[in-house]
Write an enzyme that holds these catalytic residues in place. Structure first.
Site, PDB file in Angstrom:
ATOM      1  N   CYS A 182      -1.162   7.414  -2.447  1.00  0.00           N
ATOM      2  CA  CYS A 182      -1.444   6.638  -1.230  1.00  0.00           C
ATOM      3  C   CYS A 182      -2.242   7.442  -0.204  1.00  0.00           C
ATOM      4  CB  CYS A 182      -0.137   6.164  -0.598  1.00  0.00           C
ATOM      5  SG  CYS A 182       1.004   5.393  -1.748  1.00  0.00           S
TER       6      CYS A 182
ATOM      7  N   LYS B  92       0.826  -1.220   0.000  1.00  0.00           N
ATOM      8  CA  LYS B  92       0.000   0.000   0.000  1.00  0.00           C
ATOM      9  C   LYS B  92       0.857   1.266   0.000  1.00  0.00           C
ATOM     10  CE  LYS B  92      -0.802   0.197   5.029  1.00  0.00           C
ATOM     11  NZ  LYS B  92      -0.244   1.517   5.321  1.00  0.00           N
ATOM     12  N   ASP B  93       2.134   1.166   0.398  1.00  0.00           N
ATOM     13  CA  ASP B  93       3.024   2.338   0.420  1.00  0.00           C
ATOM     14  C   ASP B  93       3.766   2.542  -0.897  1.00  0.00           C
ATOM     15  OD1 ASP B  93       2.414   2.900   3.084  1.00  0.00           O
ATOM     16  OD2 ASP B  93       4.030   1.632   3.846  1.00  0.00           O
TER      17      ASP B  93
ATOM     18  N   ARG C 212      -8.326   8.306   3.467  1.00  0.00           N
ATOM     19  CA  ARG C 212      -9.286   7.310   2.963  1.00  0.00           C
ATOM     20  C   ARG C 212     -10.218   6.873   4.088  1.00  0.00           C
ATOM     21  NH1 ARG C 212      -9.207   2.207   4.003  1.00  0.00           N
ATOM     22  NH2 ARG C 212      -7.079   2.342   4.770  1.00  0.00           N
ATOM     23  N   ARG C 213      -9.647   6.515   5.232  1.00  0.00           N
ATOM     24  CA  ARG C 213     -10.476   6.111   6.376  1.00  0.00           C
ATOM     25  C   ARG C 213     -11.302   7.289   6.871  1.00  0.00           C
ATOM     26  NH1 ARG C 213      -5.159   3.265   8.821  1.00  0.00           N
ATOM     27  NH2 ARG C 213      -5.353   1.236   7.795  1.00  0.00           N
TER      28      ARG C 213
ATOM     29  N   ARG D 126       0.095  10.125  14.115  1.00  0.00           N
ATOM     30  CA  ARG D 126       1.281   9.663  13.395  1.00  0.00           C
ATOM     31  C   ARG D 126       2.094   8.755  14.292  1.00  0.00           C
ATOM     32  NH1 ARG D 126       3.760  12.129   9.387  1.00  0.00           N
ATOM     33  NH2 ARG D 126       4.711  10.071   9.254  1.00  0.00           N
TER      34      ARG D 126
ATOM     35  N   ARG E 226       1.245   4.398  18.140  1.00  0.00           N
ATOM     36  CA  ARG E 226      -0.171   4.783  18.070  1.00  0.00           C
ATOM     37  C   ARG E 226      -0.985   4.093  19.162  1.00  0.00           C
ATOM     38  NH1 ARG E 226      -1.549   5.449  11.593  1.00  0.00           N
ATOM     39  NH2 ARG E 226       0.538   6.091  10.991  1.00  0.00           N
TER      40      ARG E 226
END
Length: 318
Positions: free
Chosen positions: A245, A83-84, A134-135, A152, A158
């Site tokens: 992305c 995904k990156d 996106r989320r 971040r 996190r």
């Protein structure tokens, strides 16, 4: 093959190293007399932790330094969370292999005081941590009563911020939580009806030099064809939309009865406009499926939404 040496370039974050060590182990198990070493380094995305990802820009944010190592001959391959990895790669490099996919879904992780809630029952004003536009866009669309705050840092950082009381819950990739041994912290797998996942989420992409036939032959042992077919469709969808992305673009893909089902969505940052559609196509031509879906969403106004987002990014940078 005798004593062939292979060097992997990797990010040095805990999750990246877990993934890279898995690739190293699998290659050494499958290829006799192969010696694999790892060169770990920090990327731009690892170093800048006080700015939202979307404001930095995403052209190779987590990949550029690794690619430079390959281009100057200091590494043979780079292991990425797929995904990156941008959909357009530097000249001389290619996506040589896509590994079997872990669960690509997003996951809800909650603080102790909120473990009686699901995403849909969180009280009004609950603080949700996510660094993904996106989320953010999809959840704002479904749950406008929640408060969204940028977060971040790596997965462990996190979770520590969540447990320290900075957030009521956070949204993370289920795959990363599972690979790091935090599966018990997954409070809820978020259904695709609520949040379509990121392009390539849950899969690893192995990048290498385009003309290195020996290396391509070696890494081919880790290729998972169904994952590859799904992810190539997803990446073609993203490329055709000219998205990156960090843009609110989500997907879901499945293979059923020899056909490829690809769902995609584009949303505005405030979540008020969300366009979603699905294409069913030939499993042996996955990129065509992705391109067709992107064109279909453009006809419904996706390109207008994306143009507005890119313009906003440009204004924020100036």
């Amino acid at each position: 093959m005798t004593n062939f040496k292979l060097k992997i370039a990797s990010r040095r974050s805990k999750l990246a190293m877990v993934q890279t060590l898995w690739v190293k182990d699998q290659l050494e198990r499958n290829i006799p007399n192969l010696e694999v070493s790892i060169e770990a380094m920090a990327t731009q995305g690892d170093k800048i932790l006080d700015v939202a990802l979307a404001k930095i820009g995403d052209k190779g944010l987590f990949t550029k330094e690794l690619e430079a190592q390959m281009l100057v001959g200091h590494a043979d391959i780079a292991v990425h969370s797929l995904k990156d990895l941008p959909t357009n790669l530097p000249n001389g490099l290619k996506l040589g292999c896509i590994t079997k996919r872990e669960d690509p879904a997003d996951a809800l992780v909650v603080s102790k005081k909120n473990d009686c809630y699901k995403l849909e029952t969180l009280p009004e004003g609950s603080i949700v941590g996510t660094s993904s536009l996106r989320r953010l866009a999809q959840l704002r669309n479904k749950y406008p009563h929640l408060v969204f705050k940028d977060i971040r840092g790596n997965v462990i950082t996190r979770i520590e911020k969540l447990d320290a009381g900075e957030f009521d819950c956070i949204i993370l990739a289920a795959a990363g939580l599972k690979r790091l041994g935090f599966e018990s912290r997954i409070h809820q797998i978020i259904p695709s009806e609520i949040s379509l996942h990121a392009v390539g989420q849950g899969a690893l992409g192995i990048e290498c030099k385009s003309d290195d036939k020996k290396v391509l032959e070696i890494i081919n042992v880790l290729e998972d064809k169904p994952t590859s077919q799904r992810c190539l469709a997803e990446r073609a969808f993203l490329r055709e939309l000219e998205g990156g992305c960090q843009v609110p673009i989500g997907v879901n893909s499945n293979i059923h009865n020899g056909q490829l089902y690809l769902t995609g969505m584009v949303a505005s940052l405030d979540g008020e406009r969300l366009i979603k559609d699905q294409v069913i196509g030939n499993i042996n031509d996955p990129e065509l499926v992705g391109i067709e879906l992107a064109k279909r969403l453009k006809l419904q106004g996706a390109d207008k939404i994306l143009s507005e987002i890119f313009e906003e990014f440009r204004e924020n940078k100036n």
